[in-house]
Enzyme design. Structure first.
Site, PDB file in Angstrom:
ATOM      1  N   CYS A  76      57.705  46.412  39.665  1.00 48.65           N
ATOM      2  CA  CYS A  76      57.622  45.102  38.992  1.00 48.65           C
ATOM      3  C   CYS A  76      59.015  44.612  38.603  1.00 48.65           C
ATOM      4  O   CYS A  76      59.564  45.039  37.579  1.00 48.65           O
ATOM      5  CB  CYS A  76      56.713  45.200  37.772  1.00 48.65           C
ATOM      6  N   CYS A  82      59.156  42.799  35.254  1.00 44.28           N
ATOM      7  CA  CYS A  82      59.054  43.705  34.090  1.00 44.28           C
ATOM      8  C   CYS A  82      60.365  44.460  33.871  1.00 44.28           C
ATOM      9  O   CYS A  82      60.808  44.633  32.745  1.00 44.28           O
ATOM     10  CB  CYS A  82      57.960  44.743  34.304  1.00 44.28           C
ATOM     11  N   ASP A  83      60.948  44.958  34.943  1.00 41.78           N
ATOM     12  CA  ASP A  83      62.020  45.956  34.799  1.00 41.78           C
ATOM     13  C   ASP A  83      63.398  45.497  35.276  1.00 41.78           C
ATOM     14  O   ASP A  83      64.380  46.215  35.070  1.00 41.78           O
ATOM     15  CB  ASP A  83      61.626  47.242  35.553  1.00 41.78           C
TER      16      ASP A  83
HETATM   17  C1  LIG Z   1      55.077  50.682  35.946  1.00 42.26           C
HETATM   18  C2  LIG Z   1      54.652  49.328  35.420  1.00 42.26           C
HETATM   19  C3  LIG Z   1      55.402  48.702  34.473  1.00 42.26           C
HETATM   20  C4  LIG Z   1      55.018  47.469  33.981  1.00 42.26           C
HETATM   21  N1  LIG Z   1      55.771  46.869  33.012  1.00 42.26           N
HETATM   22  C5  LIG Z   1      55.372  45.710  32.484  1.00 42.26           C
HETATM   23  C6  LIG Z   1      56.119  45.092  31.442  1.00 42.26           C
HETATM   24  O1  LIG Z   1      57.154  45.590  31.012  1.00 42.26           O
HETATM   25  N2  LIG Z   1      55.663  43.924  30.954  1.00 42.26           N
HETATM   26  C7  LIG Z   1      54.515  43.310  31.424  1.00 42.26           C
HETATM   27  O2  LIG Z   1      54.138  42.251  30.909  1.00 42.26           O
HETATM   28  N3  LIG Z   1      53.806  43.864  32.417  1.00 42.26           N
HETATM   29  C8  LIG Z   1      54.198  45.046  32.949  1.00 42.26           C
HETATM   30  N4  LIG Z   1      53.485  45.608  33.973  1.00 42.26           N
HETATM   31  C9  LIG Z   1      52.309  44.881  34.481  1.00 42.26           C
HETATM   32  C10 LIG Z   1      51.128  45.088  33.526  1.00 42.26           C
HETATM   33  O3  LIG Z   1      50.964  46.463  33.303  1.00 42.26           O
HETATM   34  C11 LIG Z   1      49.851  44.482  34.099  1.00 42.26           C
HETATM   35  O4  LIG Z   1      50.051  43.118  34.381  1.00 42.26           O
HETATM   36  C12 LIG Z   1      48.713  44.627  33.114  1.00 42.26           C
HETATM   37  O5  LIG Z   1      48.527  45.969  32.729  1.00 42.26           O
HETATM   38  C13 LIG Z   1      47.408  44.102  33.690  1.00 42.26           C
HETATM   39  O6  LIG Z   1      46.411  44.289  32.741  1.00 42.26           O
HETATM   40  P1  LIG Z   1      44.868  44.376  33.119  1.00 42.26           P
HETATM   41  O7  LIG Z   1      44.176  44.582  31.828  1.00 42.26           O
HETATM   42  O8  LIG Z   1      44.492  43.230  33.943  1.00 42.26           O
HETATM   43  O9  LIG Z   1      44.691  45.648  34.061  1.00 42.26           O
HETATM   44  P2  LIG Z   1      45.223  47.141  34.055  1.00 42.26           P
HETATM   45  O10 LIG Z   1      46.299  47.375  33.069  1.00 42.26           O
HETATM   46  O11 LIG Z   1      45.465  47.431  35.482  1.00 42.26           O
HETATM   47  O12 LIG Z   1      43.943  47.967  33.571  1.00 42.26           O
HETATM   48  C14 LIG Z   1      42.805  48.087  34.376  1.00 42.26           C
HETATM   49  C15 LIG Z   1      41.810  48.938  33.656  1.00 42.26           C
HETATM   50  O13 LIG Z   1      40.586  48.942  34.392  1.00 42.26           O
HETATM   51  C16 LIG Z   1      40.079  50.252  34.439  1.00 42.26           C
HETATM   52  N5  LIG Z   1      39.157  50.322  35.579  1.00 42.26           N
HETATM   53  C17 LIG Z   1      39.408  50.126  36.898  1.00 42.26           C
HETATM   54  N6  LIG Z   1      38.279  50.281  37.624  1.00 42.26           N
HETATM   55  C18 LIG Z   1      37.298  50.569  36.726  1.00 42.26           C
HETATM   56  C19 LIG Z   1      35.907  50.839  36.829  1.00 42.26           C
HETATM   57  N7  LIG Z   1      35.273  50.832  38.002  1.00 42.26           N
HETATM   58  N8  LIG Z   1      35.211  51.131  35.704  1.00 42.26           N
HETATM   59  C20 LIG Z   1      35.806  51.124  34.478  1.00 42.26           C
HETATM   60  N9  LIG Z   1      37.117  50.852  34.325  1.00 42.26           N
HETATM   61  C21 LIG Z   1      37.848  50.591  35.435  1.00 42.26           C
HETATM   62  C22 LIG Z   1      41.292  51.144  34.506  1.00 42.26           C
HETATM   63  O14 LIG Z   1      40.975  52.477  34.098  1.00 42.26           O
HETATM   64  C23 LIG Z   1      42.199  50.411  33.506  1.00 42.26           C
HETATM   65  O15 LIG Z   1      41.890  50.832  32.194  1.00 42.26           O
HETATM   66  C24 LIG Z   1      53.845  46.844  34.477  1.00 42.26           C
HETATM   67  C25 LIG Z   1      53.081  47.470  35.452  1.00 42.26           C
HETATM   68  C26 LIG Z   1      53.462  48.709  35.915  1.00 42.26           C
HETATM   69  C27 LIG Z   1      52.613  49.408  36.966  1.00 42.26           C
END
Ligand SMILES: Cc1cc2nc3c(=O)[nH]c(=O)nc-3n(C[C@H](O)[C@H](O)[C@H](O)COP(=O)(O)OP(=O)(O)OC[C@H]3O[C@@H](n4cnc5c(N)ncnc54)[C@H](O)[C@@H]3O)c2cc1C
Length: 320
Positions: A142, A145-146
């Site tokens: 990302c 992000c980084d």
């Molecule tokens: C290494 C890294 C660093 C990052 N740094 C930043 C940053 O500094 N700032 C920033 O704003 N963003 C950052 N991001 C991006 C950010 O993490 C994502 O945009 C954000 O987490 C998305 O949130 P979400 O809730 O949509 O999904 P996610 O965080 O992807 O969470 C998805 C959830 O769904 C669950 N899940 C999936 N399938 C199922 C299922 N079938 N049943 C039940 N649960 C399920 C998973 O277990 C998880 O808990 C980073 C991403 C990464 C990978």
């Protein structure tokens, strides 16, 4: 077989425990929907895989990903959200404003008046052991992000699509030099994006180039060994950051053939809304967003999903 009357019945079931799921839970709980969150196998979501998060509002000194996610969980629980470890394995959604069914861990079925899908997306990686070793220590998926952590430094980015081109130009504004590693002899990105890359002085595109290994020490990445797949020439690029931009995979297998999705698998929501094509089913966060993919935008759409779920239930109860 369990009698349907014996099944647990909830007003709002939230699948996923990232910023989208927990924010939806905070709003749904405060609206008295008594939400139940199933965490999936990554409780806390993608941010639990990173160290510093510097761009989430409200943390002037920054915060680590795991702490931020524990804070969001605690805030959701404070208003009565029930957080359970479990994975949604099957869904049976009602098409006509009826009650939906979600199967957890391949066995237990739950009835839900509304379902908020917040299952996120997973970054695609090259699959190199060194990539895993230095993930979070110079390797990132990302740039937004980084990228800031590599201000004034030299970095490399892998990818040839629109996202890679966009992220390369983003990095070029912060970094001294950006090597763009393209596996084939051409980009997959649109002409406009390629034009933008080509017109950025500090981006050097290396075609026919594949990553062999990311090299470093206890301080993190200090180089990347690449090979030209035509000439077989190998070299090490002196970089401190290595960005992978080869795409994301939304976690939507469960909904295939049931909910509308685009060709990559991202859920399609109605304009200015988190509503899917099925009444009572809402989608928020990265699972429906291939553009921004940030914690704050995921949280924002999580808020929208809960408000829309609450309004949907109110309209249903008043017979609309
Ligand atoms: C290494 C890294 C660093 C990052 N740094 C930043 C940053 O500094 N700032 C920033 O704003 N963003 C950052 N991001 C991006 C950010 O993490 C994502 O945009 C954000 O987490 C998305 O949130 P979400 O809730 O949509 O999904 P996610 O965080 O992807 O969470 C998805 C959830 O769904 C669950 N899940 C999936 N399938 C199922 C299922 N079938 N049943 C039940 N649960 C399920 C998973 O277990 C998880 O808990 C980073 C991403 C990464 C990978």
């Amino acid at each position: 077989m369990t009698n349907i009357d014996e099944l647990e019945h909830v007003k709002c079931l939230i699948i996923g425990s990232g910023p989208a799921g927990y924010t939806a839970a905070i709003y749904a709980a405060r609206a008295d929907l008594k939400p139940v969150v199933y965490t999936g196998i990554v409780p806390g979501g993608q941010l639990t895989q990173t160290t510093e998060v510097d761009n989430f509002p409200g943390y002037p000194q920054g915060v680590t990903g795991p702490v931020l996610m524990e804070d969001l969980k605690a805030q959701a629980e404070r208003f009565g959200t029930e957080v359970r470890f479990g994975y949604a394995t099957k869904v049976a959604f009602s098409q006509d404003k009826g009650t939906h069914k979600v199967q957890i861990d391949g066995s237990k079925w739950i009835l839900a008046e509304t379902v908020i899908i917040a299952t996120g997306a997973t970054a695609k990686w090259l699959g190199l052991p060194s990539e895993e070793k230095y993930n979070g220590f110079g390797v990132s998926a990302c740039a937004v992000c980084d990228g800031f952590f590599f201000k004034g430094q030299d970095v490399a980015i892998v990818g040839a699509g629109d996202t890679a081109a966009e992220e390369a130009t983003y990095l070029a504004k912060l970094c001294r030099k950006v090597y763009m590693l393209v596996r084939r002899d051409e980009f997959r990105a649109s002409k406009a994006m390629v034009h933008r890359v080509m017109n950025t002085a500090n981006i050097e595109v290396l075609y026919n180039t594949e990553t062999q290994e990311i090299v470093g020490n206890e301080q993190g990445v200090n180089g990347v060994r690449v090979i030209n797949n035509r000439t077989k020439e190998e070299k090490v690029l002196d970089v401190t950051g290595f960005f992978v931009a080869i795409g994301h995979k939304p976690n939507t297998e469960l909904f295939q053939g049931i909910l509308e999705m685009d060709e990559t698998g991202y859920l399609i929501t109605k304009a200015d809304s988190t509503a899917t094509n099925i009444p009572g089913i809402f989608a928020c966060g990265d699972v429906q967003d291939h553009v921004y993919r940030q914690a704050i935008t995921a949280a924002g759409t999580g808020c929208m999903a809960a408000l829309e779920a609450e309004r949907y239930l109110a309209a249903k109860e008043s017979g609309e």
